[in-house]
Design an enzyme around this catalytic site. Structure first.
Site, PDB file in Angstrom:
ATOM      1  N   LYS A   1     -10.676  -0.812   4.932  1.00 42.81           N
ATOM      2  CA  LYS A   1      -9.240  -0.731   5.256  1.00 42.81           C
ATOM      3  C   LYS A   1      -8.917   0.700   5.696  1.00 42.81           C
ATOM      4  O   LYS A   1      -9.206   1.667   4.971  1.00 42.81           O
ATOM      5  CB  LYS A   1      -8.453  -1.102   4.003  1.00 42.81           C
ATOM      6  CG  LYS A   1      -7.048  -1.575   4.255  1.00 42.81           C
ATOM      7  CD  LYS A   1      -6.475  -2.089   2.936  1.00 42.81           C
ATOM      8  CE  LYS A   1      -5.071  -2.575   3.071  1.00 42.81           C
ATOM      9  NZ  LYS A   1      -4.489  -2.866   1.756  1.00 42.81           N
TER      10      LYS A   1
HETATM   11  C1  E4P Z   1      -1.497  -4.542   2.061  1.00 41.54           C
HETATM   12  O1  E4P Z   1      -2.681  -4.639   2.255  1.00 41.54           O
HETATM   13  C2  E4P Z   1      -0.889  -3.716   1.020  1.00 41.54           C
HETATM   14  O2  E4P Z   1      -1.813  -3.567  -0.025  1.00 41.54           O
HETATM   15  C3  E4P Z   1       0.333  -4.309   0.411  1.00 41.54           C
HETATM   16  O3  E4P Z   1       0.605  -5.597   0.880  1.00 41.54           O
HETATM   17  C4  E4P Z   1       1.484  -3.405   0.260  1.00 41.54           C
HETATM   18  O4  E4P Z   1       2.513  -4.101  -0.381  1.00 41.54           O
HETATM   19  P1  E4P Z   1       3.753  -3.384  -1.068  1.00 41.54           P
HETATM   20  O5  E4P Z   1       4.728  -3.013  -0.015  1.00 41.54           O
HETATM   21  O6  E4P Z   1       4.298  -4.417  -1.995  1.00 41.54           O
HETATM   22  O7  E4P Z   1       3.215  -2.164  -1.801  1.00 41.54           O
END
Ligand code: E4P
Length: 217
Positions: A87
């Site tokens: 990622k």
């Molecule tokens: C995506 O890969 C992120 O980990 C995540 O969805 C972020 O979500 P949040 O806005 O609830 O922190």
């Protein structure tokens, strides 16, 4: 549509696996910190644990912000298991890293995407997944689902193979709306998936069936 769980919590991942609906996991540094994981070797072994639990893709995020650092981290991450997806944040060095990794057949998830232009860049760089954060867009009173719609249209126009992984999902309605719009994947907390179960007519109907079943016992 694929269902990924957005957590580093082992118990929640196990619960989602047991439901039989889980296609993968996404994590991020905040979710790892929430589980009290500290130090590089603890982080890597936590990812290993998650990869052992699920057959599908597990996104593990780099924390470097320069190209070389991202590539070094990616090398370590992909050594953990075959289902690791690296990622990488949507920054200039990140686009370079995604392009480099994808030319080597290494799968990536381009994260922190908030605009159609960023999603276009991620696809051009060859990202396996693009992660638009719809909940965080809603939080600032724009419409996260509009972004999903735009990306679906752009990717269809050019046949990009990058999968749209709708992230930062806050509730079950986000999931069904993303499904209507054609997002390939949603990643959510377990609570959002469990929210899909709920309907008062199901509860009322089941109570009645169970009551009537007593008459036939
Ligand atoms: C995506 O890969 C992120 O980990 C995540 O969805 C972020 O979500 P949040 O806005 O609830 O922190």
């Amino acid at each position: 549509m694929k269902f990924f769980i957005d957590t580093a919590n082992i118990a929640q991942i196990e619960e989602a696996v047991a439901l039989g609906i889980l296609d993968g996991v996404t994590t991020n540094p905040s979710l790892m910190a929430k589980e009290g994981i500290k130090g590089k070797s603890a982080v890597l072994s936590h990812y290993r644990k998650i990869c052992d639990l699920v057959d599908g893709d597990v996104s593990a995020e780099v924390i470097s912000t320069d190209f070389e650092g991202m590539i070094d981290e990616a090398e370590e991450l992909i050594d953990i298991a075959d289902n690791i997806v690296v990622k990488i944040p949507m920054i200039k060095e990140g686009v370079k890293a995604i392009s480099h990794l994808s030319s080597r057949g290494i799968r990536t998830n381009c994260t922190l995407v908030f605009s159609a232009g960023q999603a276009l860049l991620a696809a051009k760089a060859g990202a396996t997944y693009v992660s638009p954060f719809i909940g965080r867009i809603d939080d600032v009173t724009w419409d996260g689902l509009d972004l999903i719609n735009q990306i679906v249209e752009i990717y269809a126009n050019y046949g990009f193979e990058t999968e749209i992984l709708a992230a930062s999902i806050r509730n079950p309605l986000h999931i069904t709306k993303c499904a209507e719009l054609g997002a390939d994947v949603v990643t959510c907390p377990l609570s959002a998936f469990l929210g899909l179960l709920k309907h008062p007519l199901t509860d009322i109907g089941l109570a009645k069936f169970l009551e009537d079943a007593k008459k036939t016992a």
